[in-house]
Design a protein around this motif. Structure first.
Motif, PDB file in Angstrom:
ATOM      1  N   VAL A  29       2.487  -7.621  -6.991  1.00  0.00           N
ATOM      2  CA  VAL A  29       1.429  -7.084  -7.840  1.00  0.00           C
ATOM      3  C   VAL A  29       1.198  -8.050  -8.990  1.00  0.00           C
ATOM      4  CG1 VAL A  29       0.793  -5.184  -9.377  1.00  0.00           C
ATOM      5  CG2 VAL A  29       1.933  -4.708  -7.220  1.00  0.00           C
ATOM      6  N   ASP A  30      -0.057  -8.409  -9.214  1.00  0.00           N
ATOM      7  CA  ASP A  30      -0.373  -9.356 -10.278  1.00  0.00           C
ATOM      8  C   ASP A  30      -0.545  -8.646 -11.622  1.00  0.00           C
ATOM      9  OD1 ASP A  30      -2.815  -8.119 -10.005  1.00  0.00           O
ATOM     10  OD2 ASP A  30      -3.893  -9.898  -9.381  1.00  0.00           O
ATOM     11  N   ASP A  32      -3.068  -7.916 -13.379  1.00  0.00           N
ATOM     12  CA  ASP A  32      -4.186  -6.986 -13.522  1.00  0.00           C
ATOM     13  C   ASP A  32      -3.838  -5.574 -13.078  1.00  0.00           C
ATOM     14  OD1 ASP A  32      -5.691  -9.108 -14.404  1.00  0.00           O
ATOM     15  OD2 ASP A  32      -6.596  -9.486 -12.441  1.00  0.00           O
ATOM     16  N   ASN A  33      -2.858  -5.439 -12.193  1.00  0.00           N
ATOM     17  CA  ASN A  33      -2.507  -4.132 -11.644  1.00  0.00           C
ATOM     18  C   ASN A  33      -1.144  -3.630 -12.111  1.00  0.00           C
ATOM     19  OD1 ASN A  33      -4.863  -3.871 -10.114  1.00  0.00           O
ATOM     20  ND2 ASN A  33      -4.017  -5.121  -8.480  1.00  0.00           N
ATOM     21  N   LEU A  34      -0.660  -4.105 -13.241  1.00  0.00           N
ATOM     22  CA  LEU A  34       0.659  -3.698 -13.706  1.00  0.00           C
ATOM     23  C   LEU A  34       0.745  -2.217 -14.045  1.00  0.00           C
ATOM     24  CD1 LEU A  34       1.824  -6.714 -15.885  1.00  0.00           C
ATOM     25  CD2 LEU A  34       2.627  -6.055 -13.628  1.00  0.00           C
ATOM     26  N   SER A  35      -0.359  -1.572 -14.308  1.00  0.00           N
ATOM     27  CA  SER A  35      -0.332  -0.149 -14.637  1.00  0.00           C
ATOM     28  C   SER A  35      -0.288   0.728 -13.388  1.00  0.00           C
ATOM     29  CB  SER A  35      -1.545   0.223 -15.486  1.00  0.00           C
ATOM     30  OG  SER A  35      -2.730  -0.003 -14.748  1.00  0.00           O
ATOM     31  N   THR A  36      -0.366   0.129 -12.201  1.00  0.00           N
ATOM     32  CA  THR A  36      -0.300   0.867 -10.942  1.00  0.00           C
ATOM     33  C   THR A  36       1.130   1.344 -10.726  1.00  0.00           C
ATOM     34  OG1 THR A  36      -2.014  -0.558 -10.046  1.00  0.00           O
ATOM     35  CG2 THR A  36      -0.772   0.759  -8.483  1.00  0.00           C
ATOM     36  N   SER A  37       1.280   2.588 -10.266  1.00  0.00           N
ATOM     37  CA  SER A  37       2.629   3.128 -10.087  1.00  0.00           C
ATOM     38  C   SER A  37       3.008   3.185  -8.614  1.00  0.00           C
ATOM     39  CB  SER A  37       2.726   4.513 -10.709  1.00  0.00           C
ATOM     40  OG  SER A  37       1.812   5.381 -10.100  1.00  0.00           O
ATOM     41  N   CYS A  38       4.307   3.243  -8.381  1.00  0.00           N
ATOM     42  CA  CYS A  38       4.864   3.365  -7.038  1.00  0.00           C
ATOM     43  C   CYS A  38       4.431   4.702  -6.445  1.00  0.00           C
ATOM     44  CB  CYS A  38       6.391   3.300  -7.113  1.00  0.00           C
ATOM     45  SG  CYS A  38       7.236   3.599  -5.554  1.00  0.00           S
ATOM     46  N   TYR A  40       5.991   6.389  -4.302  1.00  0.00           N
ATOM     47  CA  TYR A  40       7.151   7.193  -3.940  1.00  0.00           C
ATOM     48  C   TYR A  40       7.879   7.778  -5.152  1.00  0.00           C
ATOM     49  CZ  TYR A  40       6.290   4.918   0.494  1.00  0.00           C
ATOM     50  OH  TYR A  40       5.686   4.459   1.636  1.00  0.00           O
ATOM     51  N   CYS A  41       7.831   7.084  -6.295  1.00  0.00           N
ATOM     52  CA  CYS A  41       8.608   7.559  -7.451  1.00  0.00           C
ATOM     53  C   CYS A  41       7.877   7.486  -8.790  1.00  0.00           C
ATOM     54  CB  CYS A  41       9.917   6.786  -7.558  1.00  0.00           C
ATOM     55  SG  CYS A  41       9.715   5.057  -8.038  1.00  0.00           S
ATOM     56  N   GLN A  42       6.680   6.937  -8.828  1.00  0.00           N
ATOM     57  CA  GLN A  42       5.861   6.819 -10.030  1.00  0.00           C
ATOM     58  C   GLN A  42       6.370   5.784 -11.044  1.00  0.00           C
ATOM     59  OE1 GLN A  42       2.915   8.214  -9.744  1.00  0.00           O
ATOM     60  NE2 GLN A  42       3.715   8.976  -7.803  1.00  0.00           N
ATOM     61  N   ASN A  43       7.360   4.971 -10.684  1.00  0.00           N
ATOM     62  CA  ASN A  43       7.740   3.836 -11.517  1.00  0.00           C
ATOM     63  C   ASN A  43       6.676   2.757 -11.360  1.00  0.00           C
ATOM     64  OD1 ASN A  43      10.135   4.933 -12.461  1.00  0.00           O
ATOM     65  ND2 ASN A  43      11.340   4.109 -10.772  1.00  0.00           N
ATOM     66  N   PRO A  44       6.630   1.783 -12.255  1.00  0.00           N
ATOM     67  CA  PRO A  44       5.626   0.712 -12.113  1.00  0.00           C
ATOM     68  C   PRO A  44       5.779  -0.010 -10.763  1.00  0.00           C
ATOM     69  CG  PRO A  44       6.646   0.618 -14.263  1.00  0.00           C
ATOM     70  CD  PRO A  44       7.417   1.638 -13.469  1.00  0.00           C
ATOM     71  N   ALA A  45       4.664  -0.253 -10.102  1.00  0.00           N
ATOM     72  CA  ALA A  45       4.679  -0.920  -8.798  1.00  0.00           C
ATOM     73  C   ALA A  45       4.943  -2.409  -8.960  1.00  0.00           C
ATOM     74  CB  ALA A  45       3.357  -0.704  -8.082  1.00  0.00           C
ATOM     75  N   THR A  46       5.756  -2.938  -8.059  1.00  0.00           N
ATOM     76  CA  THR A  46       6.063  -4.361  -8.029  1.00  0.00           C
ATOM     77  C   THR A  46       5.370  -5.044  -6.854  1.00  0.00           C
ATOM     78  OG1 THR A  46       8.242  -3.811  -8.896  1.00  0.00           O
ATOM     79  CG2 THR A  46       7.959  -6.026  -8.045  1.00  0.00           C
ATOM     80  N   TYR A  47       5.196  -4.292  -5.765  1.00  0.00           N
ATOM     81  CA  TYR A  47       4.627  -4.842  -4.535  1.00  0.00           C
ATOM     82  C   TYR A  47       3.477  -3.999  -4.013  1.00  0.00           C
ATOM     83  CZ  TYR A  47       8.921  -7.551  -4.327  1.00  0.00           C
ATOM     84  OH  TYR A  47       9.948  -8.400  -4.623  1.00  0.00           O
ATOM     85  N   MET A  48       2.579  -4.668  -3.296  1.00  0.00           N
ATOM     86  CA  MET A  48       1.526  -4.002  -2.547  1.00  0.00           C
ATOM     87  C   MET A  48       1.779  -4.331  -1.080  1.00  0.00           C
ATOM     88  SD  MET A  48      -2.588  -4.533  -2.570  1.00  0.00           S
ATOM     89  CE  MET A  48      -2.433  -6.176  -1.893  1.00  0.00           C
TER      90      MET A  48
END
Length: 52
Positions: A29-30, A32-38, A40-48
């Motif tokens: 995740v770049d 621009d999308n750091l506010s996107t959450s996982c 499965y758990c609502q933590n910040p997403a690291t991967y798409m």
């Protein structure tokens, strides 16, 4: 397309393979999308994880 954190990326990869019967595409995740959450758990997403 599934957004996932570091902990759940293996589940996201499995879900894409199960649903689309194809190799998943894993992207970091770049900034621009750091506010996107996982999804499965609502933590910040690291991967798409996507099917294309």
């Amino acid at each position: 397309m599934i957004y996932s954190c570091e902990e759940h990326v293996d589940i996201a990869l499995d879900d894409i393979v199960d649903e689309f019967m194809t190799f998943p595409v894993l992207s970091k995740v770049d900034g621009d999308n750091l506010s996107t959450s996982c999804e499965y758990c609502q933590n910040p997403a690291t991967y798409m994880v996507a099917n294309k």
